[in-house]
Design a protein around this motif. Sequence first.
Motif, short mmCIF file in Angstrom:
data_model
loop_
_atom_site.label_atom_id
_atom_site.label_comp_id
_atom_site.label_asym_id
_atom_site.label_seq_id
_atom_site.Cartn_x
_atom_site.Cartn_y
_atom_site.Cartn_z
N LEU A 102 88.21 3.33 -20.09
CA LEU A 102 88.19 4.40 -19.35
C LEU A 102 89.70 4.78 -19.57
CD1 LEU A 102 86.19 4.50 -16.17
CD2 LEU A 102 85.74 5.55 -18.45
N LEU A 103 90.73 3.91 -19.14
CA LEU A 103 92.04 4.13 -19.56
C LEU A 103 92.34 4.67 -20.95
CD1 LEU A 103 93.96 1.66 -17.16
CD2 LEU A 103 93.54 4.03 -16.70
N LEU A 128 88.56 15.99 -19.09
CA LEU A 128 89.96 15.95 -18.07
C LEU A 128 91.24 15.79 -18.78
CD1 LEU A 128 88.28 13.72 -14.86
CD2 LEU A 128 88.73 16.43 -15.31
N SER A 129 91.21 14.92 -19.58
CA SER A 129 92.63 14.80 -20.25
C SER A 129 92.72 15.43 -21.60
CB SER A 129 92.69 13.21 -20.54
OG SER A 129 91.73 12.77 -21.57
N ILE A 136 95.07 11.54 -13.45
CA ILE A 136 93.70 11.23 -14.10
C ILE A 136 93.63 9.72 -14.02
CG2 ILE A 136 92.21 11.19 -16.10
CD1 ILE A 136 93.50 14.08 -16.84
N LEU A 137 94.89 9.04 -14.58
CA LEU A 137 94.66 7.81 -14.72
C LEU A 137 94.50 7.06 -13.03
CD1 LEU A 137 97.80 7.27 -17.33
CD2 LEU A 137 95.13 7.01 -17.63
N GLY A 138 95.41 7.51 -12.23
CA GLY A 138 95.14 7.03 -11.06
C GLY A 138 93.62 7.11 -10.54
N ILE A 160 93.57 8.54 -22.59
CA ILE A 160 94.85 8.55 -23.32
C ILE A 160 94.51 8.76 -24.72
CG2 ILE A 160 97.06 7.30 -23.97
CD1 ILE A 160 96.84 5.61 -21.60
N PHE A 161 93.74 8.27 -25.56
CA PHE A 161 93.44 8.20 -26.70
C PHE A 161 92.10 9.01 -27.09
CE2 PHE A 161 96.18 4.58 -26.08
CZ PHE A 161 97.38 5.05 -26.78
#
Length: 216
Positions: free
Chosen positions: A56-57, A138-139, A154-156, A61-62
Motif C-alpha cells: 500500500l505504501l 487518494l494520492s 495518506i501514508l499515515g 507513492i508510485f
Amino acid sequence: MTDDLISLTLFTLSSILIVVDPIGAMLVYHSLTGHMEPQNRKKVAVSACRLSTVVLLFFTIFGSSLLSLFGITIEAFTIAGGVLLFGIGMEIVYAKTSRAKMTEAEKHESYEAEEISSMPLAFPMIAGPGTITTVIVLSKNVSLISEPVRLAIILGSVLITMTFTYLLLVSSEQFTSRIGQREYRVVSRLMGILLMAIAVQFLINGISTAFPSLIR
C-alpha cells in the motif's frame, strides 16, 4: 487550514479503513489459521500486515506512475482480485484440505503460513484491488514536492489502518473463543459465502467499468 487538514485526515483514514475491513480480515484470518500453532498464527499475522503495508505504501507513492508505465488498468486489478477471492471463498465453504491441514514437512518449514499470509490475506483480502485503487485515487497527482502534507496524511492513514488490522488479527482468538465448534463452522461457511459475494462484486465492478457498453 487546520479544519481542512482535519477533514482530509478523517476522510482519508475512514476511506482506507472501510475498504480494508479489518474485522472481515480477522474472521478470514481465523478461518484459515485456526488449525495452526500459536507461533505460526502470529507469523501469518505479522507477515500479512507487513506485506500489505509495503504494497500500500508503494502504490500510494508510485501507483499512478507504475500503472501508466505498464499500461495496466485498475479494472484489471479488480477482475483478477475477484477471481482469486472467489476461489478462496470456495475453499472455505467446502473446507478444502489444502487450506485445512498441514503436512509434517510444512509444519517445520512454515510453508503454509507463508503461503496464507501472502495470499489470500495480504492479497486480495487486505491490500486487494479495492484498497490499491483507493490509495492510488487518494494520492493521484500528489507528490512529496507538490503536496507533502497530503502525502504524509495518506501514508499515515495506511500505517494506522495496518496497525489496527494487525491488532485485530492477533486478538482473533479472544474474539472467537466464545463461539462453539458448531457455531464456528457456520460462521466460517458464511464468511466463505461472503468472500464469494465480494469476489462477484469485484468482477461486476471491474467488468462494468472496463466494458461500460455491457451495462447499457
